[in-house]
Design an enzyme around this catalytic site. Structure first.
Site, PDB file in Angstrom:
ATOM      1  N   GLU A 465       0.829  -1.209   0.000  1.00 39.62           N
ATOM      2  CA  GLU A 465       0.000   0.000   0.000  1.00 39.62           C
ATOM      3  C   GLU A 465       0.866   1.264   0.000  1.00 39.62           C
ATOM      4  O   GLU A 465       0.490   2.282  -0.587  1.00 39.62           O
ATOM      5  CB  GLU A 465      -0.957  -0.004   1.200  1.00 39.62           C
ATOM      6  CG  GLU A 465      -1.906  -1.194   1.247  1.00 39.62           C
ATOM      7  CD  GLU A 465      -2.688  -1.394  -0.043  1.00 39.62           C
ATOM      8  OE1 GLU A 465      -2.968  -0.393  -0.757  1.00 39.62           O
ATOM      9  OE2 GLU A 465      -3.032  -2.546  -0.349  1.00 39.62           O
ATOM     10  N   HIS A 468       1.649   2.109  -3.525  1.00 37.35           N
ATOM     11  CA  HIS A 468       0.580   2.915  -4.137  1.00 37.35           C
ATOM     12  C   HIS A 468       0.726   4.383  -3.730  1.00 37.35           C
ATOM     13  O   HIS A 468       0.563   5.295  -4.549  1.00 37.35           O
ATOM     14  CB  HIS A 468      -0.790   2.407  -3.680  1.00 37.35           C
ATOM     15  CG  HIS A 468      -1.259   1.164  -4.354  1.00 37.35           C
ATOM     16  ND1 HIS A 468      -1.302   1.015  -5.717  1.00 37.35           N
ATOM     17  CD2 HIS A 468      -1.749   0.001  -3.831  1.00 37.35           C
ATOM     18  CE1 HIS A 468      -1.798  -0.179  -6.014  1.00 37.35           C
ATOM     19  NE2 HIS A 468      -2.058  -0.821  -4.891  1.00 37.35           N
TER      20      HIS A 468
END
Length: 664
Positions: A465, A468
């Site tokens: 994550e 991202h």
């Protein structure tokens, strides 16, 4: 009274004041934001000048800023901190935003102007031409070119799909929170001490002193199946977790049946043979056949490897006098034992070194070494829950880059899983705008957040994550619609999958304080279990793609799942990572027909990581800078294959994936 949700954010670095936000502010703010956007679009369509890029496409990019602020905050709270007030209005918010999106996409006068600019796009800069092409295709996908009756029906379908998506997600959240397991102390043998302590505290709060109470979310499920010595406990955990939303008040199978039927009708209205064909057209794969072909080429060696692994696990069962056939609730437990015995891999021992504070710090340190970013904790920034921490992100010379909010601990108000989102995206249309991003996970709580212990897979999730987030933070485009992670679904997972290597490599683990022998065991142990991981993932991805191609769309979802898994030859002891009834990626997210994207992105990831390993330096400065310039900074300003080739010098090598998964 002024609605604060509509105002520009005035907190540090342009952040919102969450303490002033109430659920009852959202619907009025959304209505007002839509009214403002409607007036902005009317100014575009009423413009007597001939359509051009500036007065049409760029003007559309500038519109809707107030509504975007409201929308982004609402969906962040709805997924990560949904109180009763947010839950009560979630369906209505979705309905109003969907209706507005339909109104815009079916605005004939606006589409005519967009189409006029699209026809002259060859005279524009590459980034402008990309934006115009995306805009034109978006309007066509929204039904702009349909007749009046088809537009009306498409609007009805979009409205109903938004309602069903909310229902699906809330069913999964409610079913997960209701999935509990109470164990006695003797039943908890093998379960890590910190996990037992947390469960004992939960039991005490319920008046169940002397017992252990587990809410069976994904993290608890993985942990208990890996470490619980009592086979009956493992079976209860497996049945409880995989049985969510299969029946009763949270049954999602009828919801799915209606969703896939409506998606199919939508695709056919737009001229596609299936929803999968519609969804994948603008992805890197381009066609369902290409996506299915990749999965088939990986499925076959994955299944062979899984059969070898199953034989090794069954042999261990027999060696120990188990007298039973390996089942789905046994695989993780015995796989962990094989890794310990054969490769000296001790997941529990590694976990004892992976505190959340250390892993998060390692992510920040990796970003500093790769991209020159510095992360500074900001207690002066308002956050939406005490678990959330705000961090400013700057270049080494102090130049501001953006802001990131991290929210890692599980709580009942959160949806399951892990994700990244943006409160504000990077752009420089009129002036530089710095991004504000957030990453969310559901790691097991500890008394102090930084002391929560993560498994190696959870550490990978944090880095995933964070990858991202870096994609969004390092974006360097002009137009907000092209910023950061707004790329093809099967490309967006590439930077995040790539980032996982900077926590799972032996070098990274040693930097985290994992003893050298344990750190080195990870690479050896990763060669065992790739069959299981491949089949578990692909079973979900293949069924997602098949479900959105089957004609007519199935009405008995449970039968479709059962029969499809049997036709694939999916081992019962593996099954699907995400059963359809709880598959939020597909039915309450953006991955319908596209869960294969993780595998497609892994091809890119494996190929690029080989470039780093070839240098002998995982932090090679030249490679990292080229990755930043040619991939992360580009957003969707050009075709993703162009970005990959600009970095790697050629198109991706699919064989790199098989090598990375030890399936070659």
């Amino acid at each position: 009274m002024t609605n604060l949700l509509l105002e520009e954010w005035t907190g540090p670095s342009g952040t919102p004041d969450f303490t002033a936000i109430r659920a009852d502010q959202f619907l009025p703010a959304i209505d007002a934001g839509i009214a403002l956007s409607r007036a902005e679009i009317a100014a575009i369509t009423d413009n007597p000048a001939e359509p051009d890029f500036d007065n049409t496409v760029a003007a559309l990019e500038r519109s809707g800023a107030a509504l975007a602020r409201v929308r982004r905050i609402f969906w962040m709270l709805a997924s990560a901190e949904a109180d009763a007030g947010i839950h009560a209005i979630e369906a209505e918010v979705s309905a109003r935003l969907t209706a507005w999106g339909t109104e815009v996409s079916q605005n004939e006068r606006l589409f005519d102007r967009i189409a006029a600019v699209w026809k002259a796009r060859d005279s524009l800069s590459p980034e402008q031409a990309r934006l115009v092409d995306n805009s034109y295709k978006g309007f066509v996908s929204g039904g702009a070119a349909l007749d009046a009756d088809a537009k009306r029906r498409l609007g009805e379908i979009s409205k109903r799909l938004s309602e069903l998506g909310v229902t699906f997600g809330q069913n999964v959240l409610n079913a997960t929170n209701a999935t509990e397991l109470v164990l006695s102390g003797t039943e908890a043998a093998g379960i890590p001490e910190d996990v037992r302590a947390l469960a004992a505290g939960a039991a005490h709060a319920r008046g169940l002193d002397g017992q252990l109470l587990f809410v069976v979310d994904r993290g608890t499920y993985e942990r208990l199946l890996t470490y619980a010595d009592d086979r009956s406990v493992r079976e209860r955990v497996w049945r409880a977790f995989t049985g969510r939303c299969q029946s009763g008040s949270f049954d999602n199978n009828p919801v799915i049946a209606e969703i896939v039927a409506l998606r199919d009708e939508k695709a056919r209205l737009l001229g596609y043979s299936s929803y999968a064909a519609f969804a994948i057209e603008d992805a890197m794969a381009k066609t369902p056949a290409a996506a299915a072909g990749l999965m088939d080429r990986v499925w076959r060696p994955g299944l062979v490897q899984a059969e070898r692994e199953a034989a090794a696990l069954q042999a261990m069962v027999e060696r120990d006098g188990g007298g039973f056939t390996l089942a789905a609730w046994d695989w993780r437990y015995f796989a962990d034992r094989v890794r310990r015995e054969r490769f000296s891999f001790d997941g529990a021992a590694i976990r004892s070194h992976l505190s959340l504070g250390k892993v998060r710090g390692a992510a920040f340190a990796a970003a500093e070494r790769l991209y020159g970013l510095v992360f500074t904790r900001r207690p002066d920034v308002s956050v939406y829950h005490p678990d959330v921490i705000a961090w400013s992100v700057d270049k080494a010379d102090g130049t501001p880059v953006g802001m990131i909010l991290t929210d890692y601990l599980a709580r009942p108000q959160k949806h399951g899983g892990a994700w990244m989102g943006s409160l504000r995206v990077q752009e420089k249309l009129d002036a530089p705008v710095r991004p504000i991003v957030y990453t969310v996970a559901n790691f097991t709580r500890a008394e102090l957040e930084e002391d929560a212990l993560l498994s190696l897979d959870e550490a990978r999730t944090l880095f995933h994550e964070f990858g991202h987030a870096l994609h969004a933070l390092l974006s360097d485009v002009t137009y907000p619609s092209l910023a950061g992670t707004a790329v093809a679904r099967d490309f967006v997972e590439f930077p995040s999958k790539l980032m996982e290597h900077w926590v799972a490599s032996p070098e990274a683990l040693r930097d985290l304080g994992v003893p050298a022998d344990l750190a080195d065991a990870v690479a050896r142990a990763d060669t065992f279990g790739q069959g299981f991981a491949t089949i578990e993932f692909l079973a979900s991805a293949i069924l997602d793609l098949k479900l959105h191609q089957t004609q007519p769309p199935p009405t008995d979802i449970a039968a479709f799942e059962r029969d499809s898994l049997a036709a694939l030859g999916t081992p019962d002891a593996i099954g699907m990572r995400h059963r359809l009834a709880v598959f939020t990626h597909v039915f309450d997210g953006g991955y319908a027909s596209a869960y294969y994207s993780y595998l497609w992105a892994e091809v890119l990831d494996a190929d690029v990581f080989e470039a780093f390993t070839a240098t002998g330096n995982l932090f090679d400065a030249e490679l990292a800078d080229r990755l930043r310039r040619e991939v992360l900074a580009q957003g969707d300003a050009r075709d993703p294959m162009e970005s990959f080739v600009a970095f790697r010098g050629r198109e991706p090598d699919e064989a790199a994936l098989l090598r990375a998964r030890s399936l070659a």
